[in-house]
Design an enzyme around this catalytic site. Structure first.
Site, PDB file in Angstrom:
ATOM      1  CE  LYS A  22      -0.567   1.677   3.643  1.00 29.93           C
ATOM      2  NZ  LYS A  22      -0.005   2.954   4.387  1.00 29.93           N
ATOM      3  CG  ASP A  47      -3.733   0.675   7.068  1.00 30.26           C
ATOM      4  OD1 ASP A  47      -3.596  -0.113   7.839  1.00 30.26           O
ATOM      5  OD2 ASP A  47      -2.556   0.968   6.281  1.00 30.26           O
TER       6      ASP A  47
END
Length: 318
Positions: A11, A170
């Site tokens: 990510k 997240d």
């Protein structure tokens, strides 16, 4: 019931704006989540007893007793939860295991959907830990996606997002596994388009950075929202508000940024998450690869990849 394998790609935060600290201890964020095409992988299969095997070049980092205590509650971007001890899975191998978000995700999934199920989980660890690229969060999200497929659960079940949100701020973005705008704690997601296939280089100088410490040392200044526009416009006009704090604990980040900023054909260069990994988007794969060679000459970890647009069956609705 055949085994299922899910990618757990790196990510990156194309931009990360910290607006203020919330009463619950988290921070109000605006961030542009995007994903590489490469990273870790998670394989899950039905078994008689729970087990967890870690392989890959960064397996040892998760099989070594941590030198520090787990990060404080309220750490965001997922990295702070990786060292929480858990005992629900037997680790395959000779080294002691101190737990991570993969087994936490499996435990939460089975409690909600399949309380009598047992699983053998293999994590192939290619991404450095505590590096700002969501390794633990991506692994947890991939575990959830693999279990969804293994057990035939509806990908739209609201309990999946709730589980992800409890695992880390997240993890929902990593569960969606596509480019999104994250607001709130980072777990309120809006789908975005653009930049898929863009050459991407990740560089980590081999320094682990504490997410909790970086957030704690944020200067508290609200410098405004991410602007409107297409994805590249929004990213380039944005910033990473955690970079000054990360630099204070890992000054080598400035050297990585200098190398990437000076590279040929760079579209955007920035630190990701709470660091210490930095990334650059390039106009050409040739420029990316030349920069990777320069970074490797300094002994830094690199991942030459592309920016992906994944069509996750667990993606949120805009």
């Amino acid at each position: 019931m055949p085994a299922t394998t899910e990618p757990a790609p790196a990510k990156i935060n194309l931009a990360l704006h910290v607006r203020h600290r919330r009463p619950d201890g988290y921070h109000e964020l605006e961030t542009l989540f995007a994903f590489a095409t490469d990273g870790d992988t998670v394989t899950v299969e039905a078994a008689q007893t729970n087990s967890f095997t870690i392989t890959g070049p960064f397996a040892a980092a998760l099989l070594t007793p941590p030198d520090t205590t787990p990060a404080e509650a309220g750490a965001q971007l997922g990295e702070g939860n990786d060292d929480t001890p858990r005992a629900s899975h037997t680790v395959v191998g000779n080294a002691p295991w101190y737990g991570n978000l993969v087994t936490a995700a499996a435990d939460a999934f089975t409690a909600a959907f399949a309380p009598n199920a047992r699983h053998a989980i293999t994590l192939e660890k290619h991404l450095p830990i505590a590096s700002g690229i969501g390794g633990g969060s991506a692994d947890a999200a991939a575990t959830l996606r693999a279990l969804v497929r293994l057990h035939g659960i509806a990908a739209t079940d609201a309990r999946l997002h709730a589980i992800a949100a409890k695992l880390g701020a997240d993890v929902p973005a990593c569960l969606a596994n596509r480019t999104t705008l994250g607001t709130g704690k980072g777990d309120t997601l809006t789908n975005l388009e653009g930049l898929s296939g863009t050459p991407l280089l990740l560089v980590n100088p081999g320094v682990a950075v504490s997410t909790a410490a970086v957030f704690k040392n944020w200067d508290g200044q609200d410098r405004g929202p991410i602007p409107e526009g297409d994805l590249l416009t929004r990213a380039t006009a944005g910033r990473n508000d955690l970079e000054p704090s990360a630099l204070a604990s890992a000054p080598v980040i400035a050297d990585v940024r200098a190398l990437l900023d000076a590279a040929h054909d760079v579209l955007l260069s920035r630190m990701s998450g709470s660091g210490a990994t930095c990334f650059a988007l390039f106009e050409t794969a040739e420029a990316r690869d030349a920069t990777a060679t320069a970074a490797q000459a300094r002994g830094w970890w690199t991942l030459a990849t592309t920016l992906a647009w994944f069509t996750s069956h667990c993606a949120p609705s805009s």
